[in-house]
Design a protein around this motif. Structure first.
Motif, short mmCIF file in Angstrom:
data_model
loop_
_atom_site.label_atom_id
_atom_site.label_comp_id
_atom_site.label_asym_id
_atom_site.label_seq_id
_atom_site.Cartn_x
_atom_site.Cartn_y
_atom_site.Cartn_z
N THR A 24 38.22 43.83 34.12
CA THR A 24 38.00 42.41 34.04
C THR A 24 36.69 41.85 33.20
OG1 THR A 24 36.42 42.56 35.95
CG2 THR A 24 38.84 42.04 36.55
N GLU A 25 36.80 40.72 32.80
CA GLU A 25 35.65 40.18 32.13
C GLU A 25 34.47 39.89 33.01
OE1 GLU A 25 36.72 36.82 29.96
OE2 GLU A 25 38.22 37.75 28.74
N PRO A 26 33.26 39.89 32.71
CA PRO A 26 32.30 39.46 33.72
C PRO A 26 32.36 38.00 34.18
CG PRO A 26 31.31 40.48 31.43
CD PRO A 26 32.62 40.07 31.39
N LEU A 27 32.30 38.32 35.71
CA LEU A 27 32.37 37.01 36.34
C LEU A 27 31.49 35.91 36.14
CD1 LEU A 27 34.31 35.41 38.44
CD2 LEU A 27 32.97 36.54 40.32
N ASN A 51 34.69 31.44 34.47
CA ASN A 51 36.15 32.10 34.19
C ASN A 51 36.72 32.52 35.19
OD1 ASN A 51 34.31 33.99 34.06
ND2 ASN A 51 35.48 34.91 32.30
N PRO A 52 36.81 32.18 36.57
CA PRO A 52 37.20 33.35 37.47
C PRO A 52 38.70 33.09 37.42
CG PRO A 52 36.35 31.19 38.39
CD PRO A 52 35.87 31.15 37.13
N LEU A 272 34.41 30.32 46.67
CA LEU A 272 34.65 31.86 46.62
C LEU A 272 35.51 32.07 45.28
CD1 LEU A 272 34.48 34.82 47.35
CD2 LEU A 272 36.38 34.42 48.69
N ALA A 273 34.82 32.66 44.21
CA ALA A 273 35.37 33.14 43.02
C ALA A 273 35.54 34.36 42.91
CB ALA A 273 34.71 32.35 41.66
N VAL A 274 36.90 34.85 42.50
CA VAL A 274 37.04 36.23 42.25
C VAL A 274 37.75 36.60 41.08
CG1 VAL A 274 38.66 38.08 43.22
CG2 VAL A 274 37.60 36.48 44.76
N GLN A 281 37.54 44.71 41.32
CA GLN A 281 37.43 43.17 42.01
C GLN A 281 35.96 42.94 41.73
OE1 GLN A 281 39.58 42.37 45.47
NE2 GLN A 281 37.80 41.21 46.21
N GLN A 282 35.74 41.82 41.16
CA GLN A 282 34.44 41.28 41.09
C GLN A 282 34.42 39.92 42.08
OE1 GLN A 282 32.41 40.92 37.38
NE2 GLN A 282 34.34 41.65 36.48
N ALA A 283 33.50 39.32 42.76
CA ALA A 283 33.49 38.20 43.94
C ALA A 283 32.18 37.71 43.70
CB ALA A 283 34.14 38.45 45.03
#
Length: 293
Positions: A24-27, A51-52, A272-274, A281-283
């Motif tokens: 994933t791209e950095p959150l 960009n989540p 909450l963004a994921v 998985q980044q949150a």
């Protein structure tokens, strides 16, 4: 930070699993509002940047509170209340109120005898002839402290040789008085799924309806009588975890979200963004404190 599953993540993982390794791209995510204070009925607009793949919303209201997302029980005082009506007959102490933590739902004499029943009749006011006699509040906190669900039962006994009582139970409720003064319903007379068990004299049994429980023991010639009516399994302080409102999934582009608060108060709003793939998985969460007047 502990990962949290939200609606839509499962579908993304199915898609992502088609590739051996995805990243994933950095959150990057932030939320802002034009003000920290609004009036009841105002439309509050939350502006997003970043960009989540997924965004979920917790308003901070009952049922939608981020802090309660994993809560399954709630503090409070469990209460039983009902009204009773004793008619006819001269026999005393023919009705008992009992509670069990270990009844195994074997609705026969052996099943009832195998359970431990606690007699709490003394905590309730019972009719001595007046209709709709209020029981008062019967505090069930002792059973809540055992951290087990309960069954509530009424046991009727009558003796041959004298006219036996007729008992009617109405307006029964079980609820949880929460620490903030609000009330969480647990069950009532219509939803408690009562079942009757006749131990002695099957000619006189509890009759069950959506509005009352009733048993007529009979005249002096009637046989000795023992009959029970037992509720379903009751959880005195269980609640469902609070849930988020989905705002964005991976197929959408969302720059803002609008919401209207219907009650005044101080609210901790959480988004909450994921970002998620099959491998990563980044949150992150963003919190805004709002005052609604």
């Amino acid at each position: 930070m502990k990962n949290h599953c939200i609606t839509g993540v499962a579908a993304l993982l199915v898609f992502a699993s088609c590739s051996k390794q995805l990243s994933t791209e950095p959150l990057n995510f932030n939320v802002e509002t034009a003000s920290a204070t609004y009036n009841v009925g105002d439309t509050v607009t939350f502006f997003f940047s970043g960009n989540p793949d997924f965004i979920s919303f917790y308003s901070g209201e009952e049922g939608n509170n981020y802090d309660n997302r994993e809560r399954t029980t709630i503090d409070g005082t469990p209460r039983l209340q009902f009204t009773s009506y004793a008619q006819y007959g001269t026999q005393l102490n023919t009705l008992q109120l009992l509670v069990s933590n270990d009844f195994k739902e074997s609705y026969d004499e052996a099943g009832i005898n195998a359970a431990k029943w606690t007699d709490i009749t003394s905590q309730a006011t019972l009719s001595t002839g007046a209709d709709n006699t209020p029981s008062g509040v019967v505090d069930l906190s002792d059973f809540l402290a055992q951290k087990k669900p309960v069954y509530i039962a009424f046991k009727y006994t009558g003796t041959s040789g004298n006219a036996q009582k007729t008992w009617t139970i109405k307006s029964l409720t079980v609820d949880l008085l929460k620490k903030d003064g609000s009330v969480l319903p647990v069950t009532d007379i219509a939803t408690a799924a009562w079942r009757q068990v006749s131990i002695k004299n099957p000619a006189a049994v509890w009759t069950i309806s959506a509005t009352q429980l009733r048993i007529a023991g009979g005249n002096a010639a009637a046989e000795d009588n023992e009959d029970w009516v037992i509720s379903k399994l009751l959880y005195l302080n269980n609640v469902l975890p609070d849930v988020a409102v989905p705002v964005k999934n991976i197929a959408q582009k969302v720059d803002s979200y609008k919401y209207v608060f219907s009650k005044s108060g101080a609210y901790k709003v959480v988004f909450l963004a994921v970002n998620a793939t099959a491998d990563v998985q980044q949150a992150t969460t963003k919190e805004i404190q709002l005052t609604i007047k």
